[in-house]
Design a protein around this motif. Sequence first.
Motif, PDB file in Angstrom:
ATOM      1  N   ALA A 103     -22.786  55.761 -43.498  1.00  0.00           N
ATOM      2  CA  ALA A 103     -21.993  56.641 -42.625  1.00  0.00           C
ATOM      3  C   ALA A 103     -22.664  56.807 -41.260  1.00  0.00           C
ATOM      4  O   ALA A 103     -21.994  56.924 -40.222  1.00  0.00           O
ATOM      5  N   LYS A 104     -23.972  56.805 -41.254  1.00  0.00           N
ATOM      6  CA  LYS A 104     -24.734  56.946 -40.011  1.00  0.00           C
ATOM      7  C   LYS A 104     -24.601  55.688 -39.149  1.00  0.00           C
ATOM      8  O   LYS A 104     -24.565  55.755 -37.919  1.00  0.00           O
ATOM      9  N   LEU A 105     -24.525  54.538 -39.823  1.00  0.00           N
ATOM     10  CA  LEU A 105     -24.441  53.267 -39.108  1.00  0.00           C
ATOM     11  C   LEU A 105     -23.039  52.985 -38.574  1.00  0.00           C
ATOM     12  O   LEU A 105     -22.876  52.299 -37.566  1.00  0.00           O
ATOM     13  N   ARG A 106     -22.034  53.528 -39.234  1.00  0.00           N
ATOM     14  CA  ARG A 106     -20.643  53.184 -38.885  1.00  0.00           C
ATOM     15  C   ARG A 106     -20.294  53.418 -37.414  1.00  0.00           C
ATOM     16  O   ARG A 106     -19.693  52.527 -36.777  1.00  0.00           O
ATOM     17  N   PRO A 107     -20.634  54.559 -36.803  1.00  0.00           N
ATOM     18  CA  PRO A 107     -20.284  54.745 -35.383  1.00  0.00           C
ATOM     19  C   PRO A 107     -20.919  53.694 -34.474  1.00  0.00           C
ATOM     20  O   PRO A 107     -20.347  53.339 -33.438  1.00  0.00           O
ATOM     21  N   ALA A 108     -22.090  53.192 -34.861  1.00  0.00           N
ATOM     22  CA  ALA A 108     -22.774  52.176 -34.059  1.00  0.00           C
ATOM     23  C   ALA A 108     -22.208  50.780 -34.322  1.00  0.00           C
ATOM     24  O   ALA A 108     -22.592  49.818 -33.656  1.00  0.00           O
ATOM     25  N   CYS A 109     -21.290  50.696 -35.289  1.00  0.00           N
ATOM     26  CA  CYS A 109     -20.621  49.427 -35.602  1.00  0.00           C
ATOM     27  C   CYS A 109     -19.142  49.527 -35.248  1.00  0.00           C
ATOM     28  O   CYS A 109     -18.265  49.141 -36.044  1.00  0.00           O
ATOM     29  N   TRP A 110     -18.887  50.087 -34.089  1.00  0.00           N
ATOM     30  CA  TRP A 110     -17.531  50.235 -33.555  1.00  0.00           C
ATOM     31  C   TRP A 110     -16.622  50.988 -34.522  1.00  0.00           C
ATOM     32  O   TRP A 110     -15.417  50.766 -34.552  1.00  0.00           O
ATOM     33  N   ASN A 111     -17.220  51.850 -35.330  1.00  0.00           N
ATOM     34  CA  ASN A 111     -16.492  52.700 -36.270  1.00  0.00           C
ATOM     35  C   ASN A 111     -15.614  51.900 -37.238  1.00  0.00           C
ATOM     36  O   ASN A 111     -14.558  52.363 -37.676  1.00  0.00           O
ATOM     37  N   GLN A 112     -16.061  50.718 -37.591  1.00  0.00           N
ATOM     38  CA  GLN A 112     -15.279  49.867 -38.494  1.00  0.00           C
ATOM     39  C   GLN A 112     -15.413  50.358 -39.936  1.00  0.00           C
ATOM     40  O   GLN A 112     -16.522  50.530 -40.446  1.00  0.00           O
ATOM     41  N   VAL A 113     -14.268  50.554 -40.580  1.00  0.00           N
ATOM     42  CA  VAL A 113     -14.218  51.173 -41.902  1.00  0.00           C
ATOM     43  C   VAL A 113     -14.926  50.338 -42.966  1.00  0.00           C
ATOM     44  O   VAL A 113     -15.402  50.888 -43.977  1.00  0.00           O
ATOM     45  N   GLN A 114     -15.031  49.034 -42.764  1.00  0.00           N
ATOM     46  CA  GLN A 114     -15.696  48.178 -43.760  1.00  0.00           C
ATOM     47  C   GLN A 114     -17.143  48.601 -44.007  1.00  0.00           C
ATOM     48  O   GLN A 114     -17.674  48.428 -45.101  1.00  0.00           O
ATOM     49  N   VAL A 115     -17.768  49.165 -42.978  1.00  0.00           N
ATOM     50  CA  VAL A 115     -19.184  49.542 -43.077  1.00  0.00           C
ATOM     51  C   VAL A 115     -19.393  50.604 -44.147  1.00  0.00           C
ATOM     52  O   VAL A 115     -20.403  50.584 -44.872  1.00  0.00           O
ATOM     53  N   THR A 116     -18.455  51.523 -44.280  1.00  0.00           N
ATOM     54  CA  THR A 116     -18.608  52.600 -45.264  1.00  0.00           C
ATOM     55  C   THR A 116     -17.819  52.360 -46.549  1.00  0.00           C
ATOM     56  O   THR A 116     -18.155  52.917 -47.591  1.00  0.00           O
ATOM     57  N   SER A 117     -16.773  51.554 -46.496  1.00  0.00           N
ATOM     58  CA  SER A 117     -15.950  51.356 -47.694  1.00  0.00           C
ATOM     59  C   SER A 117     -16.460  50.235 -48.592  1.00  0.00           C
ATOM     60  O   SER A 117     -16.041  50.115 -49.750  1.00  0.00           O
ATOM     61  N   CYS A 118     -17.379  49.402 -48.076  1.00  0.00           N
ATOM     62  CA  CYS A 118     -17.885  48.284 -48.878  1.00  0.00           C
ATOM     63  C   CYS A 118     -18.798  48.777 -49.992  1.00  0.00           C
ATOM     64  O   CYS A 118     -19.308  49.896 -49.957  1.00  0.00           O
ATOM     65  N   SER A 119     -19.008  47.913 -50.961  1.00  0.00           N
ATOM     66  CA  SER A 119     -19.937  48.216 -52.052  1.00  0.00           C
ATOM     67  C   SER A 119     -21.380  48.069 -51.581  1.00  0.00           C
ATOM     68  O   SER A 119     -22.201  48.964 -51.773  1.00  0.00           O
ATOM     69  N   HIS A 120     -21.689  46.941 -50.954  1.00  0.00           N
ATOM     70  CA  HIS A 120     -23.034  46.660 -50.462  1.00  0.00           C
ATOM     71  C   HIS A 120     -22.949  46.209 -49.004  1.00  0.00           C
ATOM     72  O   HIS A 120     -22.196  45.290 -48.675  1.00  0.00           O
ATOM     73  N   LEU A 121     -23.701  46.861 -48.164  1.00  0.00           N
ATOM     74  CA  LEU A 121     -23.754  46.499 -46.751  1.00  0.00           C
ATOM     75  C   LEU A 121     -25.044  45.718 -46.510  1.00  0.00           C
ATOM     76  O   LEU A 121     -26.147  46.251 -46.666  1.00  0.00           O
ATOM     77  N   VAL A 122     -24.897  44.440 -46.169  1.00  0.00           N
ATOM     78  CA  VAL A 122     -26.068  43.597 -45.915  1.00  0.00           C
ATOM     79  C   VAL A 122     -26.240  43.421 -44.413  1.00  0.00           C
ATOM     80  O   VAL A 122     -25.319  42.975 -43.728  1.00  0.00           O
ATOM     81  N   LEU A 123     -27.397  43.804 -43.913  1.00  0.00           N
ATOM     82  CA  LEU A 123     -27.719  43.586 -42.511  1.00  0.00           C
ATOM     83  C   LEU A 123     -28.644  42.375 -42.447  1.00  0.00           C
ATOM     84  O   LEU A 123     -29.749  42.387 -43.000  1.00  0.00           O
ATOM     85  N   VAL A 124     -28.165  41.338 -41.792  1.00  0.00           N
ATOM     86  CA  VAL A 124     -28.935  40.102 -41.685  1.00  0.00           C
ATOM     87  C   VAL A 124     -29.788  40.188 -40.422  1.00  0.00           C
ATOM     88  O   VAL A 124     -29.263  40.332 -39.319  1.00  0.00           O
ATOM     89  N   LEU A 125     -31.096  40.109 -40.620  1.00  0.00           N
ATOM     90  CA  LEU A 125     -32.026  40.226 -39.504  1.00  0.00           C
ATOM     91  C   LEU A 125     -32.607  38.864 -39.137  1.00  0.00           C
ATOM     92  O   LEU A 125     -32.838  38.024 -40.008  1.00  0.00           O
TER      93      LEU A 125
END
Length: 209
Positions: A60-82
């Motif tokens: 939820a904290k990351l979502r606003p920084a990701c253009w508020n895209q709903v996938q960020v919070t509705s997904c099961s696992h959020l993978v950030l590729v670094l």
Amino acid sequence: MNKTFEEAMDFRHACKVFDETKKISDEDMNYILEAGRKSPSSFGMEPWKFLVITNEELKAKLRPACWNQVQVTSCSHLVLVLAAIDAVKPEFGIVERKFKRRAMPQEKLDFYLGLYADHLKETLSSDENVYSWTARQTYIAAGNMMTAAGIKGIDSCPIEGYEKEKVEEILGLDTTKYQLSVVLPFGYRINEQSSQEREKLEDIVEFIN
């Protein structure tokens, strides 16, 4: 039941709406991550790291920084590729360690280290150039993870729409070591969604005999 490779490619699309009630099993998530881990990379450096986030507060904290895209919070696992930065620089010793995974005499090792440093002299001249090089390679791993997910009937949606510095700040990343390349949510579609139409093979392939 697993899909064939071709079925997985037909199944996969950029899922816009995930079912928040469905969670990916540890076994299936490890299968997806293994596809990323085993992906090819330039010089075999594997210049990536995968942050797997299931903490709902952090998502939820990351979502606003990701253009508020709903996938960020509705997904099961959020993978950030670094994308790795310092790890691909010869002076840090990680490059040598990775070359040493293949048994070789010191003379050959020195040759490869010299070839690496010389070939990538311009690339390694700044963190910006390093990121440009390593971030491109992370897309190989991301692509393989999305296909692996498709084989398991799991959806994904690669996201470039984010404020890089804000996401890195929220995560407390040491950007001299790793920088954000791709935001990659995984989960299950909330309803049947049609796959995106693709161009015809003959329109994008040219054979030169």
